[in-house]
Design an enzyme around this catalytic site. Structure first.
Site, mmCIF file in Angstrom:
data_model
loop_
_atom_site.group_PDB
_atom_site.id
_atom_site.type_symbol
_atom_site.label_atom_id
_atom_site.label_comp_id
_atom_site.label_asym_id
_atom_site.label_seq_id
_atom_site.Cartn_x
_atom_site.Cartn_y
_atom_site.Cartn_z
ATOM 1 N N THR A 283 57.107 47.907 44.833
ATOM 2 C CA THR A 283 56.842 46.692 45.654
ATOM 3 C C THR A 283 55.565 46.936 46.624
ATOM 4 O O THR A 283 54.560 46.301 46.679
ATOM 5 C CB THR A 283 57.741 45.828 46.348
ATOM 6 O OG1 THR A 283 58.194 46.626 47.621
ATOM 7 C CG2 THR A 283 58.576 45.510 45.171
ATOM 8 N N ASP A 284 55.580 48.247 47.273
ATOM 9 C CA ASP A 284 54.424 48.722 48.174
ATOM 10 C C ASP A 284 52.939 48.677 47.281
ATOM 11 O O ASP A 284 52.080 48.508 47.675
ATOM 12 C CB ASP A 284 54.568 49.982 48.779
ATOM 13 C CG ASP A 284 53.490 50.263 49.890
ATOM 14 O OD1 ASP A 284 53.646 49.451 50.931
ATOM 15 O OD2 ASP A 284 52.859 51.264 49.748
ATOM 16 N N LYS B 219 56.964 41.876 45.497
ATOM 17 C CA LYS B 219 56.455 41.737 46.905
ATOM 18 C C LYS B 219 56.243 40.241 47.249
ATOM 19 O O LYS B 219 55.559 39.650 46.572
ATOM 20 C CB LYS B 219 55.329 42.534 47.241
ATOM 21 C CG LYS B 219 55.339 43.042 48.671
ATOM 22 C CD LYS B 219 56.447 43.841 49.161
ATOM 23 C CE LYS B 219 55.666 45.217 49.810
ATOM 24 N NZ LYS B 219 56.964 46.067 50.116
ATOM 25 N N HIS C 21 61.147 8.481 58.304
ATOM 26 C CA HIS C 21 61.553 7.000 58.664
ATOM 27 C C HIS C 21 60.846 6.778 60.072
ATOM 28 O O HIS C 21 60.705 7.507 61.062
ATOM 29 C CB HIS C 21 63.000 6.826 58.892
ATOM 30 C CG HIS C 21 63.827 7.192 57.816
ATOM 31 N ND1 HIS C 21 63.841 6.361 56.537
ATOM 32 C CD2 HIS C 21 64.600 8.311 57.535
ATOM 33 C CE1 HIS C 21 64.622 6.975 55.740
ATOM 34 N NE2 HIS C 21 65.146 8.180 56.252
ATOM 35 N N PHE D 86 61.381 -2.279 51.037
ATOM 36 C CA PHE D 86 62.690 -2.004 50.434
ATOM 37 C C PHE D 86 63.777 -2.952 50.540
ATOM 38 O O PHE D 86 64.306 -3.122 51.589
ATOM 39 C CB PHE D 86 63.191 -0.623 51.208
ATOM 40 C CG PHE D 86 64.158 0.203 50.695
ATOM 41 C CD1 PHE D 86 64.130 0.638 49.056
ATOM 42 C CD2 PHE D 86 65.598 0.367 51.145
ATOM 43 C CE1 PHE D 86 65.218 1.230 48.842
ATOM 44 C CE2 PHE D 86 66.532 1.080 50.483
ATOM 45 C CZ PHE D 86 66.471 1.562 49.118
ATOM 46 N N ASN E 46 61.388 10.806 52.993
ATOM 47 C CA ASN E 46 61.201 9.590 53.787
ATOM 48 C C ASN E 46 61.155 9.699 55.286
ATOM 49 O O ASN E 46 62.235 10.031 55.714
ATOM 50 C CB ASN E 46 62.326 8.476 53.344
ATOM 51 C CG ASN E 46 61.894 6.968 53.576
ATOM 52 O OD1 ASN E 46 60.652 6.945 54.075
ATOM 53 N ND2 ASN E 46 62.787 6.054 52.963
ATOM 54 N N GLN F 221 60.826 5.998 45.669
ATOM 55 C CA GLN F 221 60.942 6.351 44.441
ATOM 56 C C GLN F 221 59.873 5.778 43.647
ATOM 57 O O GLN F 221 59.343 6.385 42.504
ATOM 58 C CB GLN F 221 62.419 6.106 43.751
ATOM 59 C CG GLN F 221 63.504 6.476 44.227
ATOM 60 C CD GLN F 221 64.155 6.010 45.641
ATOM 61 O OE1 GLN F 221 63.513 5.298 46.489
ATOM 62 N NE2 GLN F 221 65.205 6.305 45.904
ATOM 63 N N ARG G 146 57.303 -2.299 56.015
ATOM 64 C CA ARG G 146 57.484 -1.227 56.783
ATOM 65 C C ARG G 146 56.606 -0.365 56.556
ATOM 66 O O ARG G 146 55.468 -0.100 55.938
ATOM 67 C CB ARG G 146 58.831 -0.693 56.136
ATOM 68 C CG ARG G 146 58.842 -0.187 54.979
ATOM 69 C CD ARG G 146 60.047 0.399 54.398
ATOM 70 N NE ARG G 146 59.969 1.335 52.851
ATOM 71 C CZ ARG G 146 60.960 1.827 52.403
ATOM 72 N NH1 ARG G 146 61.766 2.195 52.833
ATOM 73 N NH2 ARG G 146 60.545 2.579 51.312
HETATM 74 O O1 LIG Z 1 62.356 3.860 49.553
HETATM 75 C C1 LIG Z 1 63.636 4.110 49.943
HETATM 76 N N1 LIG Z 1 64.221 4.571 48.998
HETATM 77 C C2 LIG Z 1 65.489 4.660 49.336
HETATM 78 O O2 LIG Z 1 66.409 5.196 48.333
HETATM 79 C C3 LIG Z 1 66.095 4.338 50.684
HETATM 80 N N2 LIG Z 1 67.379 4.463 51.371
HETATM 81 C C4 LIG Z 1 67.021 3.810 52.527
HETATM 82 O O3 LIG Z 1 67.901 3.885 53.437
HETATM 83 N N3 LIG Z 1 65.892 3.606 52.767
HETATM 84 C C5 LIG Z 1 65.247 3.809 51.521
HETATM 85 N N4 LIG Z 1 63.871 3.611 51.188
#
Ligand SMILES: O=c1[nH]c(=O)c2[nH]c(=O)[nH]c2[nH]1
Length: 282
Positions: free
Chosen positions: A57-58, A12, A247, A159, A245, A219, A176
């Site tokens: 499952t009940d 469930k 943005h 980045f 991400n 990453q 950023r």
């Molecule tokens: O931290 C980031 N990793 C990415 O792989 C990536 N790709 C992207 O366009 N911006 C970013 N920023």
């Protein structure tokens, strides 16, 4: 060519349960969604329709509510263990029980420094989660984690240095906004831990690392968080992270005769970068 049943499981999902713990001067409130998944000797049910080994499952759902009264008083990992042990102990046909629990994080209201005894406010998008697997031979695995955790920082993120081709328009930046809706799951090395203390320590480590990291990419920060959790918590075997991400793109104010000194952004929902990774020992 003969045909046979391969992997299968049933149970469930989304058993939504809330629990009030009534103490003399105050109440506690918990709300969870529990999923039960059983693996075992269910071949006859599939091939000839024989339900002799199929715990409904009940019944599984009712068991979750019934055991909650006595056993859902602490961390979700412990309730998961109680449920897994129940289903394995009572059903010899079950070779593995997996319990997943997601917890809503209501916070006690507080006014003028005074904790309210029985009023709560929702914890936003963040949820705590746990998963427990118990095999009939006693092997037990416990995972814990969180999801929906919104994280954002306005400095120490950039980045640069990525490959550029004819389709690249993204400008390099050393300043950023870094924002994500973090999902984390870690596997414990044991099933008899102080799960509450572990959870709070790991969550704090995650936040502290996010905040303090000189981020060269999502990453890079994902790995730093996993590394820090493993370094500071011996009871954690591995950590998986999902860090989309979210943005925030600088808005061009030049048509309006203004310079955008990295203060006004378009917060976009889609598309979004999707960054995942697992960090392990050794
Ligand atoms: O931290 C980031 N990793 C990415 O792989 C990536 N790709 C992207 O366009 N911006 C970013 N920023």
């Amino acid at each position: 060519m003969p045909i046979k049943l391969a992997a299968n499981a049933y149970g469930k999902n989304a058993v939504n349960l809330s629990r009030v713990l009534r103490h003399a001067g105050h109440h506690e409130f918990r709300q969870v969604s529990v999923s039960v998944q059983l693996t075992g000797d269910f071949e006859a049910a599939h091939t000839v329709g024989d339900n002799a080994l199929i715990l409904p499952t009940d019944t599984q759902k009712n068991t979750v509510y019934a055991l909650a009264r006595e056993y859902f008083t602490g961390p979700i990992e412990e309730f998961g263990l109680v449920l897994a042990r129940h289903f394995v102990a009572r059903n010899p046909q079950v070779s593995k029980a997996r319990i997943e629990i997601v917890e809503h994080l209501y916070q006690r209201m507080s006014f003028d420094g005074q904790a309210h005894p029985h009023a709560f406010v929702g914890g936003g998008s963040e949820k705590r989660r746990a998963a427990v697997e118990l095999r009939a031979d006693g092997t037990t695995t416990v995972w814990a984690g969180l999801k929906g955790l919104l994280l954002l920082k306005t400095a120490d993120s950039g980045f640069v240095g990525y490959p550029k081709d004819e389709y690249t328009v993204l400008p390099e930046t050393t300043d950023r906004i870094l924002a994500t809706e973090c999902e984390a799951e870690w596997e414990y090395t044991a099933a008899d831990l102080d799960f509450e203390t572990q959870y709070q320590q790991i969550r704090t480590n995650l936040l502290r690392t996010f905040a303090g990291h000189q981020s060269l990419s999502v990453q890079h920060t994902l790995y730093a968080i996993g590394e820090e959790i493993l370094k500071s918590n011996d009871a954690v075997k591995e950590v998986s992270l999902v860090m989309p991400n979210k943005h925030h793109i600088p808005f061009n104010l030049e048509p309006f005769g203004q310079t955008n000194t990295n203060e006004v952004f378009v917060a976009t929902d889609a598309p979004f970068g999707y960054i995942t990774g697992t960090v392990v020992r050794g």
